[in-house]
Design an enzyme around this catalytic site. Structure first.
Site, PDB file in Angstrom:
ATOM      1  N   GLN A 165       7.907  12.415  54.668  1.00 26.61           N
ATOM      2  CA  GLN A 165       8.037  12.738  56.150  1.00 26.61           C
ATOM      3  C   GLN A 165       7.133  14.228  56.397  1.00 26.61           C
ATOM      4  OE1 GLN A 165      10.166  11.304  58.353  1.00 26.61           O
ATOM      5  NE2 GLN A 165       9.464  12.758  59.818  1.00 26.61           N
TER       6      GLN A 165
ATOM      7  N   LYS B 108      15.958   6.657  59.252  1.00 21.77           N
ATOM      8  CA  LYS B 108      15.045   5.343  58.651  1.00 21.77           C
ATOM      9  C   LYS B 108      15.604   4.891  57.402  1.00 21.77           C
ATOM     10  CE  LYS B 108      10.839   8.216  60.189  1.00 21.77           C
ATOM     11  NZ  LYS B 108       9.806   9.022  59.823  1.00 21.77           N
TER      12      LYS B 108
ATOM     13  N   ASP C  44       3.439   4.268  56.870  1.00 18.09           N
ATOM     14  CA  ASP C  44       2.888   4.897  57.784  1.00 18.09           C
ATOM     15  C   ASP C  44       1.717   4.609  58.451  1.00 18.09           C
ATOM     16  OD1 ASP C  44       5.107   6.483  58.960  1.00 18.09           O
ATOM     17  OD2 ASP C  44       4.808   8.178  57.411  1.00 18.09           O
TER      18      ASP C  44
END
Ligand code: NDP
Length: 286
Positions: free
Chosen positions: A98, A54, A121
């Site tokens: 994460q 990422k 997200d």
């Protein structure tokens, strides 16, 4: 019959190039560089790979990115304090924690601590609610990427039968909402679904996100269906496998995503899109 392979790597490359162009324009016109902060707690090996990919993708697109590695015994209060600081940092437009987190940390509390406008997200309850009520703001990266794929392939969704196997908050449920809003008739399956094969065989568009390798076989697929395999499972052979049994599915489907090289690259590309869009919305609010 052998299905057309849906090349997620290629589609993602083109999206990332679009993000790079838009980010350069934002920098030139407004002096703003979209910034993403990625928080990794602990040393889960798969998570390490995901966050590295990422951050690398951000850098390649000219986005500002910060990777913060926190020890596995980080307390809830310490993590919330880091999120609070990033919420107030004007150079950061997106915050990603994460998952999964170590078991002593509450992912719910952590996600709710992220400012909704920086929740790239799309997992925050207010972003989930906006999606649910047809006012999407930040859409979770994986289902958002799948919608982009379906659009790029001109897959007709209005009136189509769409079946989503797997009902998680991060993939299955938002996927079902997006397909519903695109006019599909949606069936959402979970581990208690009776006769999964019969449900899947009705699908013009079949999205599988269960974490169960090879769960959906060719005999469960309607001939010509578009099959999107979200699963990422490391096999005993050390290779990545999807939730769809590719060898039998490719003989029946009209189009299918491979694993790897299908949904995975699109998920990362959409993270960049969400970070860019968060920066653009921030500018519009200023
Ligand atoms: P979760 O474990 O959170 O959810 C799995 C879902 O699948 C649950 O709803 C579960 O049902 C359902 N399920 C499990 N077994 C069956 C079964 N036999 N029949 C029908 N449904 C079943 O998984 P995620 O959604 O987080 O991830 C799913 C997969 O996608 C994983 O392999 C993950 O690695 C991958 N993934 C890939 C991404 C990418 O970018 N390609 C991004 C995110 C995830 P129930 O609710 O009843 O428990």
């Amino acid at each position: 019959m052998s299905a057309t392979l849906i090349n997620g790597t290629e589609m993602a490359r083109s999206l990332r190039a679009d993000v790079a162009r838009a980010a350069a324009e934002l920098r030139q016109r407004h002096g703003v560089t979209p910034g993403l902060a990625v928080l990794l707690v602990g040393d889960d090996p798969a998570s390490q790979v995901y966050v590295r990919n990422k951050v690398k993708a951000c850098e390649e697109a000219g986005l500002h990115s910060v990777l913060e590695r926190l020890p596995a015994d980080t307390t809830q209060d310490a993590l919330l304090a880091r999120i609070d600081a990033l919420n107030r940092d004007p150079a950061i437009h997106g915050i990603l924690v994460q998952l999964p987190l170590p078991p002593h940390l509450s992912s719910h509390l952590v996600i709710e601590a992220i400012a909704p406008e920086k929740d790239v997200d799309g997992f925050h309850i207010s972003n989930a609610g906006l999606l649910m009520t047809g006012q999407p703001q930040v859409v979770p990266c994986t289902p958002y990427g799948i919608m982009k794929m379906l659009q790029a392939l001109d897959v007709p969704l209005r009136g189509a039968e769409a079946v989503v196997v797997g009902a998680s908050n991060i993939v299955g449920k938002p996927m079902a909402m997006l397909l519903l809003q695109a006019g599909a008739t949606v069936t959402l399956c979970n581990s208690k679904t009776r006769d999964l094969g019969a449900q899947c065989r009705r699908a013009d568009v079949l999205v599988v996100a269960t974490g169960k390798p090879g769960l959906v076989r060719g005999d469960m697929i309607k001939p010509g269906a578009v099959v999107i395999d979200v699963g990422i499972n490391r096999g005993a052979d050390g290779k990545l496998h999807g939730d769809v049994d590719f060898a039998s599915a490719v003989e029946v489907a009209g189009a299918i995503t491979p694993v790897p090289g299908g949904v995975g690259p699109m998920t990362i590309a959409m993270l960049l899109v969400n970070t860019l869009e968060a920066a653009q919305r921030g500018l519009a609010r200023a």
